[in-house]
Write a protein that holds these residues in place. Structure first.
Motif: not given
Length: 235
Positions: A187-197
């Motif tokens: 979940d945290e990885v997903g949030r980081v990736l979404l922020a980068v996107v």
């Protein structure tokens, strides 16, 4: 009609005829279905992407465009055989959509307007407004394909959210998390990736293409360190 359009029309007519003959006379071609063609459509589109993003020749680009066109013609032929529609209806529908959604260039009957083109922002706003009128019950995310790669889907989702009147940063945990510490969960990885996107979208960059190019470069550099000869990936 221009000479180029006449040549294209004649060439397309010949291609449709050849595909029709193959469907009737080639045992392999005759067994094709929408389902069996699906993998080829995806494969051909990705091969075209590689050519567009790499140091390919004009001949390679022309060939890959032909392979994608073949998929369109084949799928239309299958529908023609079932009695629902043919390639002509596909082309007519697309032509009508281009005229309808580009009201800054065309009048409703397809004539040309005698006014200068609008700004890019106005053109995009008009396109999306006309599209919303055509699909009044649609949500901002309705036309995003479920099978789209995750980075591309994230970028399109955030773009739609921004266009729909929200920044997207306060929704669904798009507030930028810290990337200093190791992520503790998917979940945290997903949030980081979404922020980068989100940052890529705001900068007008394509995160899907950026990662594809970065992965190819990493592969080439990794092989180079191991002593293998590799092609040069454009920066």
């Amino acid at each position: 009609m221009t000479q180029s359009a006449q040549r294209a029309g004649a060439a397309l007519e010949r291609l449709v005829d050849v595909i029709g003959q193959l469907r009737e006379r080639c045992p392999w071609m005759g067994t094709l279905t929408h389902e069996s063609l699906a993998e080829y459509l995806l494969e051909e589109c990705y091969e075209l992407l590689e050519v567009l993003e790499g140091p390919a020749s004009v001949a390679e680009l022309r060939s890959e465009l032909g392979d994608v066109l073949l998929q369109v013609v084949l799928h239309a032929r299958l529908q023609e055989e079932s009695g629902s529609f043919a390639l002509a209806e596909v082309i007519d529908g697309l032509t009508a959509k281009m005229i309808r959604r580009n009201a800054h260039v065309f009048t409703p009957d397809g004539g040309l307007r005698d006014v200068p083109a609008s700004s890019i922002a106005e053109i995009e706003a008009s396109w999306h407004s006309i599209k919303a009128q055509e699909q009044p019950d649609s949500t901002p995310f309705a036309s995003i394909p479920a099978g789209l790669p995750a980075l591309a889907a994230a970028a399109k989702t955030l773009k739609r959210a921004r266009r729909n009147g929200t920044s997207g940063r306060e929704e669904g945990g798009v507030v930028e998390p810290s990337v200093e510490a190791d992520p503790a969960s998917e979940d945290e990885v997903g949030r980081v990736l979404l922020a980068v996107v989100g940052r890529a979208v705001d900068a007008g960059l394509d995160p899907e293409r950026a990662l594809r190019v970065a992965v190819r470069r990493y592969q080439d550099e990794h092989l180079a360190r191991s002593g293998s000869a590799v092609p040069v990936v454009p920066k």
